[in-house]
Design an enzyme around this catalytic site. Structure first.
Site, PDB file in Angstrom:
ATOM      1  N   HIS A   1      85.576 -30.802 -29.036  1.00  0.00           N
ATOM      2  CA  HIS A   1      85.321 -29.364 -28.923  1.00  0.00           C
ATOM      3  C   HIS A   1      83.972 -29.065 -28.271  1.00  0.00           C
ATOM      4  O   HIS A   1      83.236 -28.179 -28.702  1.00  0.00           O
ATOM      5  CB  HIS A   1      85.471 -28.672 -30.284  1.00  0.00           C
TER       6      HIS A   1
ATOM      7  N   HIS B   1      91.398 -30.272 -22.117  1.00  0.00           N
ATOM      8  CA  HIS B   1      92.447 -31.257 -22.359  1.00  0.00           C
ATOM      9  C   HIS B   1      92.417 -31.684 -23.822  1.00  0.00           C
ATOM     10  O   HIS B   1      91.381 -31.606 -24.483  1.00  0.00           O
ATOM     11  CB  HIS B   1      92.216 -32.516 -21.513  1.00  0.00           C
TER      12      HIS B   1
ATOM     13  N   HIS C   1      88.563 -25.732 -17.559  1.00  0.00           N
ATOM     14  CA  HIS C   1      89.818 -26.006 -18.261  1.00  0.00           C
ATOM     15  C   HIS C   1      89.560 -27.070 -19.321  1.00  0.00           C
ATOM     16  O   HIS C   1      88.473 -27.629 -19.408  1.00  0.00           O
ATOM     17  CB  HIS C   1      90.915 -26.449 -17.283  1.00  0.00           C
TER      18      HIS C   1
ATOM     19  N   HIS D   1      86.110 -29.157 -19.455  1.00  0.00           N
ATOM     20  CA  HIS D   1      85.282 -29.662 -18.357  1.00  0.00           C
ATOM     21  C   HIS D   1      85.652 -28.900 -17.095  1.00  0.00           C
ATOM     22  O   HIS D   1      86.604 -28.122 -17.070  1.00  0.00           O
ATOM     23  CB  HIS D   1      85.412 -31.180 -18.185  1.00  0.00           C
TER      24      HIS D   1
ATOM     25  N   CYS E   1      91.506 -28.101 -10.893  1.00  0.00           N
ATOM     26  CA  CYS E   1      90.470 -28.773 -11.691  1.00  0.00           C
ATOM     27  C   CYS E   1      89.066 -28.251 -11.397  1.00  0.00           C
ATOM     28  O   CYS E   1      88.127 -28.563 -12.122  1.00  0.00           O
ATOM     29  CB  CYS E   1      90.520 -30.277 -11.471  1.00  0.00           C
TER      30      CYS E   1
ATOM     31  N   GLU F   1      94.213 -37.598 -20.071  1.00  0.00           N
ATOM     32  CA  GLU F   1      94.016 -36.142 -20.123  1.00  0.00           C
ATOM     33  C   GLU F   1      95.332 -35.410 -20.364  1.00  0.00           C
ATOM     34  O   GLU F   1      95.332 -34.306 -20.887  1.00  0.00           O
ATOM     35  CB  GLU F   1      93.415 -35.641 -18.811  1.00  0.00           C
TER      36      GLU F   1
END
Length: 118
Positions: free
Chosen positions: A69, A31, A29, A14, A25, A108
């Site tokens: 994914h 998580h 990136h 995201h 952020c 996260e």
């Protein structure tokens, strides 16, 4: 009050476009998310359950099919895909199916959690 919880895992990317450029952020990136769904009831069903855990397979299937994914900005149609908003999205999805849903928490990282509980 009886409470049950079940944990689920998925990986996704995201980007938080609302953040300043210097904020990490703001960059694309990903998580390894952990999601915990909580259900509560004052009584138990005929089998002694709040809800049979087997019924929560639909929640796992939704996570696996729609979120795992994937790029959450595209999936949720939102530029602000925070853990808080993801928790609310998953709560809303689950509450329609199971009225006992009382909260959804999203992690996260191993040290951070966001929870939606009305």
């Amino acid at each position: 009050m009886y409470t049950i919880k079940k944990e689920f895992h998925f990986s996704a990317s995201h980007q938080l476009h609302q953040m300043p450029d210097w904020h990490p952020c703001a960059r694309l990136h990903g998580h390894n998310y952990v999601v915990v769904i909580e259900l509560q009831s004052e009584g138990l069903d005929q089998y002694g359950f709040v809800r049979d855990y087997l019924e929560l397979k639909a929640f796992k299937d939704y996570i696996d099919d729609k979120l795992d994914h994937r790029h959450l900005n595209e999936v949720l149609g939102d530029e602000c895909t925070t853990a808080e908003r993801l928790a609310r999205h998953l709560f809303d999805w689950a509450r329609v199916r199971w009225p006992e849903v009382s909260a959804v928490a999203v992690s996260e990282t191993p040290k951070t959690w966001a929870e939606y509980r009305p």
